[in-house]
Design an enzyme around this catalytic site. Structure first.
Site, PDB file in Angstrom:
ATOM      1  N   ASP A  21       0.834  -1.209   0.000  1.00 18.11           N
ATOM      2  CA  ASP A  21       0.000   0.000   0.000  1.00 18.11           C
ATOM      3  C   ASP A  21       0.867   1.257   0.000  1.00 18.11           C
ATOM      4  OD1 ASP A  21      -2.317   1.479   0.128  1.00 18.11           O
ATOM      5  OD2 ASP A  21      -3.074   0.544   1.962  1.00 18.11           O
ATOM      6  N   ASP A  36     -10.598   2.337  -3.204  1.00 23.87           N
ATOM      7  CA  ASP A  36     -11.089   2.170  -1.836  1.00 23.87           C
ATOM      8  C   ASP A  36     -12.598   2.298  -1.781  1.00 23.87           C
ATOM      9  OD1 ASP A  36      -8.849   1.602  -0.470  1.00 23.87           O
ATOM     10  OD2 ASP A  36      -8.612   3.544   0.489  1.00 23.87           O
TER      11      ASP A  36
HETATM   12  C1  DGJ Z   1      -5.841   1.893   1.976  1.00 24.46           C
HETATM   13  C2  DGJ Z   1      -6.248   0.643   1.271  1.00 24.46           C
HETATM   14  O1  DGJ Z   1      -6.734   0.923   0.013  1.00 24.46           O
HETATM   15  C3  DGJ Z   1      -7.254  -0.092   2.126  1.00 24.46           C
HETATM   16  O2  DGJ Z   1      -7.756  -1.191   1.451  1.00 24.46           O
HETATM   17  C4  DGJ Z   1      -6.576  -0.477   3.405  1.00 24.46           C
HETATM   18  O3  DGJ Z   1      -5.538  -1.374   3.121  1.00 24.46           O
HETATM   19  C5  DGJ Z   1      -6.051   0.748   4.093  1.00 24.46           C
HETATM   20  N1  DGJ Z   1      -5.230   1.541   3.236  1.00 24.46           N
HETATM   21  C6  DGJ Z   1      -5.274   0.375   5.314  1.00 24.46           C
HETATM   22  O4  DGJ Z   1      -4.698   1.447   5.915  1.00 24.46           O
END
Ligand code: DGJ
Length: 731
Positions: A478, A548
């Site tokens: 991430d 997200d």
């Molecule tokens: C952003 C990601 O896109 C989410 O799916 C998750 O992993 C969060 N970060 C965790 O902080």
């Protein structure tokens, strides 16, 4: 004649495959001029070259008054030489003077692809040919050499371009702009297609007329960004999903980038792409080289679906990691929207057992498992298991997963550092920053200075150590903020403009090393969803969490948009709970499942909260997905109806033999348009008869193409339908 080749004849370079021709020509053995990029030509005699005419105000040599770079279509362009359009290259000498009067020196044609070592690239492929043309030019005054590379690929309508600058002089040279490709062509009414977006709303399509002047899209965020992914297409005004000419390009890069389109006063069209010049400069000492990222140029005579087929095939065969080619991707259950930061052994063990019972193949432990991380304010960089949440480490989770026949995956955000972390306390200078300004926080965190070798080594060692201790099968990588303060304590004053690109080289080095050390681990790319979904990251990680936003309505346009560039195997899509955590919408379970199951499917909800009926539904979704997965992740994907144009959205997947197709259609809301929806399906075998699985109705491929298929939506908001068509012989 070969099915693909590069030929040099009468001063013309002609690169061709069965699908495309690309032609450039030498003028007076000095200048390189662009001639053609389009459908394959068997011969070219210069029919599209206007007769040169002397123009007032144009810079020209009195010996040849009608030749001016202002009018000529070029392959690259440096400023201050009479071509006042967007340049693709800018150099400066040590004495401060601009450099770059490049003149032709020679060429070389080699088998295969160039494949720059430290950058993601189109991969050479055993058994499939490619040839590369390298054209060498030189600026005598500064000693700078320029090599333009072009590759043509067997069976593909893609051309791969890049540029390399070498300092063959005696003093340093600063590269201030180094684009990967420049294309000039006469304007013929083309329109421009790009994508725009933001967090939770990625890949929104923009199609616009091209007026005079320059249109520029890109990123200066230190990441490719969801705002404008590194892509642009010029299309004929009549181009649709199914027909018409499209000329598109993508940059294989994940950092600052730009695409510029200029229509000048003579109605010339110029398309350029490369590393964004803002804040960029690169010092080349004598003997050093600078290699640009590769740009992929795609020509399609079959509209945008034709373009996507070329990108999908090229990336599947030659960009994504080879070890994942054709390999089954596990259906995963992710802990994020189930627990957020509140993960623990106690919570996860029953989830793993239940996930296995329902048919999941992988459980992913997302954020919250390390340091003392209970929210976004701490611990990035401290990649040790939180013993309050996991008193026995992660071994019990791994054991439980193994005993239940499934896999375990883990989340990392390796490029970041929390101010509240042991790492920050030990190495305050490892955060990227300017010397005299306090660095700005984003999501409470700072960016690690990956330009530094010791920081790269820290990331590599820490992650490698973890992955050896806990042999997980999957890593979600991430990146939850973009960059400010692009400064490094290790860069001298005359190299501060190198930060962003050096960061990318550092990141690519880490990814290269780590994926080589752990070839069996499936890496998933993420930057708060699709904040860095580009071909550069996809070189190391075959799938990306593309948003997200898990709302099944918003996701229709996000996944539809992403499909222009990437195949379903690269697009991770999850079924999440209702009311949706981002939008509050209540979308039926079947619609959520249909949407996720037309890409790389996973779930992201608390499966322990499901009713018995919902459990059965999940079991069925997963069983069906397993049956259809090869077709979904390995078939050809076509868009049928655009959510950007109205209430309906539809797409389909077809197996390579055109014997089975799965069609998905969604409505934003139920309205009268749902009563008379007819979808034309030009992608089946016209000579074959197809049977609809649920009804037994029979249709010919020809009638589906020309008459179309009437689709019946159930009542209620956010309906979805899925239609499976199979040729008669197979049923
Ligand atoms: C952003 C990601 O896109 C989410 O799916 C998750 O992993 C969060 N970060 C965790 O902080």
């Amino acid at each position: 004649m070969n099915s693909f080749d590069i030929q040099f004849h009468n001063g013309q370079f002609h690169l061709f495959s069965s699908k495309v021709s690309y032609i450039c020509e030498l003028h007076k053995d000095a200048w390189l001029l662009h001639r053609y990029w389009g459908p394959r030509l068997t011969a070219y005699h210069g029919a599209n070259c206007p007769e040169p005419v002397k123009r007032t105000f144009a810079a020209a040599d009195p010996e040849e008054p009608a030749f001016s770079l202002e009018m000529e279509p070029q392959e690259f362009s440096c400023p201050h030489q009479g071509d006042y359009r967007e340049s693709s290259l800018a150099l400066r000498r040590q004495d401060g003077w601009p450099a770059g009067r490049f003149r032709y020196q020679g060429y070389e044609i080699t088998e295969g692809l160039y494949a720059p070592e430290d950058l993601p690239h189109i991969r050479p492929l055993d058994g499939k040919g490619a040839k590369t043309l390298s054209i060498r030019l030189r600026d005598e005054a500064s000693g700078a050499a320029l090599t333009l590379r072009y590759s043509v690929l067997e069976d593909s309508a893609a051309i791969v371009r890049s540029a390399e600058i070498t300092n063959e002089g005696t003093g340093p040279i600063w590269v201030e702009r180094a684009f990967s490709a420049l294309l000039d062509m006469p304007y013929d009414g083309e329109e421009l297609v790009t994508f725009h977006g933001t967090h939770q709303k990625e890949f929104q399509m923009d199609r616009r007329l091209i007026g005079h002047g320059t249109i520029s899209v890109g990123s200066t965020r230190g990441a490719s960004g969801p705002q404008y992914p590194p892509f642009a297409a010029l299309c004929a005004p009549e181009a649709t999903e199914h027909s018409g000419e499209v000329r598109a390009l993508q940059l294989i890069y994940s950092g600052n980038h730009c695409v510029r389109v200029e229509r000048d006063q003579y109605d010339h069209l110029r398309l350029t792409t490369g590393i964004h010049p803002e804040g960029f400069s690169w010092k080349l000492e004598p003997g050093e080289r600078f290699q640009t990222p590769e740009a992929v140029l795609v020509y399609s005579g079959q509209g945008f679906n034709g373009m996507s087929q070329v990108f999908h095939q090229l990336y599947t065969e030659r960009l994504f990691p080879r070890q994942w080619a054709g390999r089954t991707r596990p259906i995963l259950l992710n802990s994020w929207e189930m627990c957020y930061f509140d993960v623990s052994e106690e919570k996860l063990l029953p989830v793993i057992r239940e996930a296995a019972a329902l048919g999941f193949e992988l459980v992913v432990l997302d954020d919250g498992w390390f340091g003392h991380r209970n929210n976004s304010k701490s611990s990035l960089g401290d990649w040790t298991v939180n013993r309050e949440k996991f008193p026995n480490g992660l071994t019990p989770l791994l054991d439980c997963a193994r005993e239940n026949g499934i896999q375990l995956g883990i989340w990392f955000e390796p490029e970041m550092i929390s101010p509240d972390s042991d790492l920050m306390r030990a190495h305050p200078d490892w955060a990227a920053r300017f010397p005299d300004d306090a660095p700005l926080l984003g999501r409470n965190q700072l960016v690690l200075d990956l330009t530094r070798r010791e920081v790269q080594e820290y990331v590599l060692d820490t992650l490698s150590g973890f992955l050896r201790t806990y042999p997980v099968s999957y890593v979600k990588w991430d990146m939850n903020r973009h960059m400010t303060d692009p400064g490094s304590a290790s860069l001298p004053p005359d190299r501060t403009g190198e930060f962003f690109h050096r960061y990318m080289l550092g990141l690519y080095r880490i990814l290269h090393e780590l994926t080589a050390r752990f070839p069996e681990i499936l890496f998933e790319n993420c930057s708060s969803g699709g904040g860095r979904f580009d071909p550069g990251m996809s070189f190391y990680m075959p799938q990306t969490w593309c948003s997200d936003n898990t709302d099944a309505l918003d996701r229709q346009s996000i996944q539809y948009g992403a499909s222009y560039l990437f195949p379903p195997s690269a697009i991770a899509a999850h079924v999440s709970a209702v009311p949706n955590h981002q939008t509050g919408r209540m979308i039926p379970f079947e619609t959520r499942a249909a949407l996720a199951s037309s890409a790389n499917m996973g779930y992201e909800l608390n499966i322990l909260d499901l009713s018995q009926e919902e459990r059965e539904q999940v079991r069925e979704h997963l069983a069906l997905y397993k049956e259809e997965r090869d077709l979904i992740l390995g078939g050809a994907f076509y868009r049928l109806r655009s959510p950007f144009d109205g209430n309906l959205c539809a797409w389909m997947l077809v197996d390579r033999k055109r014997e089975k197709a799965i069609l998905y259609a969604f409505a934003a809301s139920y309205d009268v348009s749902c009563l008379s929806a007819v979808l034309k399906i030009p992608y089946l075998d016209q000579k074959k008869l197809y049977v609809e699985r649920n009804t037994g109705r029979r249709f010919s491929g020809e009638e589906l193409r020309y008459a179309g298929l009437a689709v019946r939506f159930p009542q209620g908001d956010f309906p979805a339908i899925k239609i499976v068509l199979q040729t008669e012989t197979m049923s």
